[in-house]
Design a protein around this motif. Structure first.
Motif, mmCIF file in Angstrom:
data_model
loop_
_atom_site.group_PDB
_atom_site.id
_atom_site.type_symbol
_atom_site.label_atom_id
_atom_site.label_comp_id
_atom_site.label_asym_id
_atom_site.label_seq_id
_atom_site.Cartn_x
_atom_site.Cartn_y
_atom_site.Cartn_z
ATOM 1 N N ASN A 78 0.836 -1.198 0.000
ATOM 2 C CA ASN A 78 0.000 0.000 0.000
ATOM 3 C C ASN A 78 0.873 1.251 0.000
ATOM 4 O O ASN A 78 1.491 1.581 1.012
ATOM 5 C CB ASN A 78 -0.924 -0.009 1.228
ATOM 6 N N LYS A 79 0.895 1.949 -1.128
ATOM 7 C CA LYS A 79 1.773 3.106 -1.254
ATOM 8 C C LYS A 79 1.382 4.242 -0.319
ATOM 9 O O LYS A 79 2.246 4.963 0.189
ATOM 10 C CB LYS A 79 1.802 3.600 -2.707
ATOM 11 N N GLU A 80 0.090 4.429 -0.091
ATOM 12 C CA GLU A 80 -0.344 5.511 0.788
ATOM 13 C C GLU A 80 0.137 5.279 2.219
ATOM 14 O O GLU A 80 0.663 6.193 2.868
ATOM 15 C CB GLU A 80 -1.872 5.642 0.756
ATOM 16 N N ASP A 81 -0.044 4.057 2.711
ATOM 17 C CA ASP A 81 0.448 3.729 4.054
ATOM 18 C C ASP A 81 1.967 3.842 4.118
ATOM 19 O O ASP A 81 2.532 4.288 5.122
ATOM 20 C CB ASP A 81 0.022 2.311 4.448
ATOM 21 N N TYR A 82 2.612 3.430 3.047
ATOM 22 C CA TYR A 82 4.070 3.493 2.960
ATOM 23 C C TYR A 82 4.555 4.939 3.036
ATOM 24 O O TYR A 82 5.478 5.253 3.806
ATOM 25 C CB TYR A 82 4.530 2.836 1.668
ATOM 26 N N TYR A 83 3.937 5.824 2.245
ATOM 27 C CA TYR A 83 4.344 7.227 2.241
ATOM 28 C C TYR A 83 4.111 7.876 3.601
ATOM 29 O O TYR A 83 4.922 8.673 4.077
ATOM 30 C CB TYR A 83 3.589 8.005 1.167
ATOM 31 N N ARG A 84 2.978 7.550 4.231
ATOM 32 C CA ARG A 84 2.699 8.132 5.547
ATOM 33 C C ARG A 84 3.720 7.653 6.583
ATOM 34 O O ARG A 84 4.202 8.440 7.402
ATOM 35 C CB ARG A 84 1.275 7.770 5.992
ATOM 36 N N LEU A 85 4.038 6.357 6.540
ATOM 37 C CA LEU A 85 5.021 5.820 7.481
ATOM 38 C C LEU A 85 6.386 6.455 7.255
ATOM 39 O O LEU A 85 7.068 6.846 8.213
ATOM 40 C CB LEU A 85 5.110 4.297 7.347
ATOM 41 N N CYS A 86 6.799 6.543 6.006
ATOM 42 C CA CYS A 86 8.098 7.150 5.698
ATOM 43 C C CYS A 86 8.146 8.609 6.141
ATOM 44 O O CYS A 86 9.153 9.073 6.688
ATOM 45 C CB CYS A 86 8.394 7.048 4.203
ATOM 46 N N ALA A 87 7.052 9.339 5.899
ATOM 47 C CA ALA A 87 7.006 10.743 6.318
ATOM 48 C C ALA A 87 7.145 10.850 7.825
ATOM 49 O O ALA A 87 7.915 11.670 8.339
ATOM 50 C CB ALA A 87 5.699 11.382 5.855
ATOM 51 N N PHE A 88 6.404 10.005 8.546
ATOM 52 C CA PHE A 88 6.460 10.021 10.011
ATOM 53 C C PHE A 88 7.876 9.704 10.495
ATOM 54 O O PHE A 88 8.439 10.432 11.322
ATOM 55 C CB PHE A 88 5.467 9.008 10.576
ATOM 56 N N LEU A 89 8.449 8.625 9.987
ATOM 57 C CA LEU A 89 9.772 8.196 10.438
ATOM 58 C C LEU A 89 10.856 9.193 10.069
ATOM 59 O O LEU A 89 11.634 9.640 10.922
ATOM 60 C CB LEU A 89 10.113 6.829 9.848
ATOM 61 N N PHE A 90 10.915 9.557 8.803
ATOM 62 C CA PHE A 90 12.063 10.312 8.306
ATOM 63 C C PHE A 90 12.045 11.773 8.746
ATOM 64 O O PHE A 90 13.104 12.350 9.026
ATOM 65 C CB PHE A 90 12.131 10.202 6.782
ATOM 66 N N ILE A 91 10.880 12.381 8.808
ATOM 67 C CA ILE A 91 10.820 13.766 9.291
ATOM 68 C C ILE A 91 11.193 13.808 10.768
ATOM 69 O O ILE A 91 11.970 14.660 11.207
ATOM 70 C CB ILE A 91 9.426 14.380 9.063
ATOM 71 N N GLY A 92 10.648 12.878 11.543
ATOM 72 C CA GLY A 92 10.972 12.831 12.967
ATOM 73 C C GLY A 92 12.435 12.541 13.222
ATOM 74 O O GLY A 92 13.055 13.121 14.128
ATOM 75 N N MET A 93 13.011 11.641 12.450
ATOM 76 C CA MET A 93 14.430 11.313 12.609
ATOM 77 C C MET A 93 15.307 12.517 12.275
ATOM 78 O O MET A 93 16.336 12.743 12.904
ATOM 79 C CB MET A 93 14.782 10.111 11.729
ATOM 80 N N THR A 94 14.882 13.294 11.290
ATOM 81 C CA THR A 94 15.628 14.504 10.931
ATOM 82 C C THR A 94 15.548 15.529 12.044
ATOM 83 O O THR A 94 16.551 16.172 12.392
ATOM 84 C CB THR A 94 15.080 15.103 9.627
ATOM 85 N N ILE A 95 14.358 15.691 12.620
ATOM 86 C CA ILE A 95 14.201 16.613 13.743
ATOM 87 C C ILE A 95 15.099 16.182 14.903
ATOM 88 O O ILE A 95 15.733 17.012 15.561
ATOM 89 C CB ILE A 95 12.729 16.666 14.197
ATOM 90 N N SER A 96 15.175 14.884 15.140
ATOM 91 C CA SER A 96 16.033 14.365 16.201
ATOM 92 C C SER A 96 17.498 14.704 15.950
ATOM 93 O O SER A 96 18.219 15.114 16.866
ATOM 94 C CB SER A 96 15.863 12.848 16.307
ATOM 95 N N LEU A 97 17.937 14.534 14.711
ATOM 96 C CA LEU A 97 19.324 14.852 14.376
ATOM 97 C C LEU A 97 19.604 16.341 14.542
ATOM 98 O O LEU A 97 20.691 16.732 14.994
ATOM 99 C CB LEU A 97 19.623 14.419 12.937
ATOM 100 N N ILE A 98 18.638 17.163 14.170
ATOM 101 C CA ILE A 98 18.801 18.614 14.327
ATOM 102 C C ILE A 98 18.943 18.964 15.806
ATOM 103 O O ILE A 98 19.792 19.768 16.193
ATOM 104 C CB ILE A 98 17.610 19.362 13.702
ATOM 105 N N ILE A 99 18.101 18.349 16.647
ATOM 106 C CA ILE A 99 18.177 18.590 18.090
ATOM 107 C C ILE A 99 19.553 18.209 18.625
ATOM 108 O O ILE A 99 20.181 18.965 19.378
ATOM 109 C CB ILE A 99 17.082 17.798 18.835
#
Length: 216
Positions: A73-94
């Motif tokens: 399911n591409k929609e679920d995939y995109y949502r999961l990737c957005a959640f994971l990768f944006i949050g991981m980037t915020i963590s690295l910035i912190i």
């Protein structure tokens, strides 16, 4: 080959690994002076080497979820990737702006067994820095949300309950293995709540608005 590429072109999201890993290992190697993350509750949580099992299961939990939704399911995939990768980037910035770490690891083990050996191996490769917020906790929350929000698992209570148990076990493992302070987990939960609204609630609001406009 063209058909295969066209079908799985959404794999471009996975290129994020080439951003995250170099950034993460740069911080791991270069962060020497850092602020200690610690609260009183940390002192009451005993070390327990058996939690190394769910801790390591995190890698399969996250990878299998991403791959499952990638193929189903591409929609679920995109949502999961957005959640994971944006949050991981915020963590690295912190961690880049505010270098942080902890001093919770015990000097030795009360007993020696295969599990303490696994913990020793983990500690040799993973420094006690760049801990806030906990990526283990954050990504586990993200995967469980993806499972709970997926139509495919809407009636599959075994998978939903199993996912929750594994998520909770992984989150607990971070403090029982002295990999993280409780504050790291709290920070991950707060970041997860923010990203949940951004990734899932915002999309739901727009979808509801479109339906209302069409039926008006």
């Amino acid at each position: 080959m063209k058909a295969f590429i066209a079908k799985y072109k959404h794999a471009w999201c996975l290129l994020y690994v080439f951003i995250y890993l170099p950034w993460f290992f740069f911080l791991e190697k270069n962060v020497i002076h850092y602020s200690i993350v610690h609260i009183k509750l940390d002192d009451y949580i005993p070390f327990n080497e058996y939690f190394i099992i769910p801790y390591f299961m995190w890698f399969a939990y996250v990878a299998c979820a991403v791959l499952f939704f990638f193929f189903t399911n591409k929609e679920d995939y995109y949502r999961l990737c957005a959640f994971l990768f944006i949050g991981m980037t915020i963590s690295l910035i912190i961690c880049t702006i505010w270098p942080n770490g902890h001093d919770l690891r015990p000097a030795g083990f009360e007993q020696e067994n295969i599990f303490t050996s696994m913990v020793s191996g983990l500690w040799m490769t993973d420094t006690p820095t760049n801990v806030f917020p906990s990526i283990h906790v954050y990504n586990s929350i993200g995967v469980h949300l993806a499972v709970m929000k997926s139509e495919r698992f809407k009636k599959n209570h075994v998978v939903r309950i199993g996912s929750f148990v594994l998520m909770a076990s992984i989150c607990l493992s971070t403090v029982f293995l002295k990999q993280h302070s409780v504050m790291d987990g709290v920070g991950a939960i707060m970041l997860g709540a923010f990203m949940y609204r951004m990734v899932y609630k915002t999309e739901h609001a727009w979808s509801k608005r479109e339906v209302e406009e069409r039926t008006a």
